[in-house]
Design a protein around this motif. Sequence first.
Motif, mmCIF file in Angstrom:
data_model
loop_
_atom_site.group_PDB
_atom_site.id
_atom_site.type_symbol
_atom_site.label_atom_id
_atom_site.label_comp_id
_atom_site.label_asym_id
_atom_site.label_seq_id
_atom_site.Cartn_x
_atom_site.Cartn_y
_atom_site.Cartn_z
ATOM 1 N N LEU A 98 0.456 12.661 3.540
ATOM 2 C CA LEU A 98 -0.985 12.613 3.327
ATOM 3 C C LEU A 98 -1.450 13.681 2.348
ATOM 4 O O LEU A 98 -2.254 13.401 1.453
ATOM 5 C CB LEU A 98 -1.717 12.756 4.660
ATOM 6 C CG LEU A 98 -3.235 12.645 4.574
ATOM 7 C CD1 LEU A 98 -3.653 11.243 4.135
ATOM 8 C CD2 LEU A 98 -3.865 12.989 5.908
ATOM 9 N N THR A 99 -0.969 14.901 2.493
ATOM 10 C CA THR A 99 -1.439 15.951 1.592
ATOM 11 C C THR A 99 -0.981 15.700 0.157
ATOM 12 O O THR A 99 -1.738 15.963 -0.778
ATOM 13 C CB THR A 99 -1.016 17.356 2.075
ATOM 14 O OG1 THR A 99 0.394 17.402 2.236
ATOM 15 C CG2 THR A 99 -1.721 17.715 3.373
ATOM 16 N N THR A 100 0.203 15.176 -0.017
ATOM 17 C CA THR A 100 0.657 14.806 -1.361
ATOM 18 C C THR A 100 -0.255 13.731 -1.938
ATOM 19 O O THR A 100 -0.674 13.804 -3.104
ATOM 20 C CB THR A 100 2.112 14.316 -1.320
ATOM 21 O OG1 THR A 100 2.930 15.361 -0.779
ATOM 22 C CG2 THR A 100 2.618 13.935 -2.694
ATOM 23 N N THR A 101 -0.595 12.757 -1.120
ATOM 24 C CA THR A 101 -1.480 11.676 -1.563
ATOM 25 C C THR A 101 -2.881 12.187 -1.860
ATOM 26 O O THR A 101 -3.500 11.792 -2.861
ATOM 27 C CB THR A 101 -1.529 10.569 -0.487
ATOM 28 O OG1 THR A 101 -0.195 10.116 -0.233
ATOM 29 C CG2 THR A 101 -2.378 9.399 -0.933
ATOM 30 N N LEU A 102 -3.394 13.075 -1.030
ATOM 31 C CA LEU A 102 -4.740 13.618 -1.254
ATOM 32 C C LEU A 102 -4.804 14.459 -2.530
ATOM 33 O O LEU A 102 -5.845 14.508 -3.190
ATOM 34 C CB LEU A 102 -5.205 14.424 -0.047
ATOM 35 C CG LEU A 102 -5.607 13.589 1.164
ATOM 36 C CD1 LEU A 102 -5.843 14.481 2.384
ATOM 37 C CD2 LEU A 102 -6.836 12.739 0.873
ATOM 38 N N ARG A 103 -3.715 15.095 -2.897
ATOM 39 C CA ARG A 103 -3.684 15.816 -4.182
ATOM 40 C C ARG A 103 -3.859 14.841 -5.337
ATOM 41 O O ARG A 103 -4.516 15.153 -6.330
ATOM 42 C CB ARG A 103 -2.402 16.626 -4.304
ATOM 43 C CG ARG A 103 -2.390 17.837 -3.402
ATOM 44 C CD ARG A 103 -1.165 18.734 -3.631
ATOM 45 N NE ARG A 103 -0.989 19.578 -2.474
ATOM 46 C CZ ARG A 103 -0.037 19.424 -1.540
ATOM 47 N NH1 ARG A 103 0.855 18.449 -1.653
ATOM 48 N NH2 ARG A 103 0.036 20.232 -0.516
ATOM 49 N N ASP A 104 -3.294 13.649 -5.203
ATOM 50 C CA ASP A 104 -3.513 12.606 -6.211
ATOM 51 C C ASP A 104 -4.974 12.177 -6.246
ATOM 52 O O ASP A 104 -5.526 11.906 -7.313
ATOM 53 C CB ASP A 104 -2.650 11.368 -5.925
ATOM 54 C CG ASP A 104 -1.183 11.581 -6.235
ATOM 55 O OD1 ASP A 104 -0.830 12.622 -6.828
ATOM 56 O OD2 ASP A 104 -0.382 10.696 -5.873
#
Length: 162
Positions: free
Chosen positions: A108-114
């Motif tokens: 999720l955090t990787t995706t939210l950085r996107d």
Amino acid sequence: MKTYKVESFQLDHTQVEAPYIRVADQKHFVQEGEVRSEFVVSKFDIRFTQPNVEFLATATIHSLEHLLAENIRTYSDHVIDVSPMGCRTGFYVILQGAYTVEEVYELLTTTLRDVVEAKEVPACNEVQCGNYRDHDLEAAKKEAIRFLSHSKEFLQTFIRIT
């Protein structure tokens, strides 16, 4: 209080502290046949705002839904669904496999950085979206930043100590 079959209806929404990530359900399936197969489906409650206190605007949650649903699949082939909660406080993420909160946190955090870096909302047009005028990319980015501002430990500690 009446008991319901829906898992989230069993959650005491007055005793949680958002934002958080929690395992909402894990189902174990066995398929009998020539070859016996087993698989697990995991459902996560990804809470962005405090229940019954603050809510994501419809344009914000709609844009986050598009951004999360598209971008999370860059990092996992096991995503079944990303769905907004009707109460507009967060999302459900459903994955094939027995995932942990820690693994979903990383995903999720990787995706939210996107999301924070996004230049547009995916599929934001009348052909690919049923309400394409109801989006707010900048508000979605702000909510992603707000979620990311919390530590991994905080996001996993969601039950208030009373």
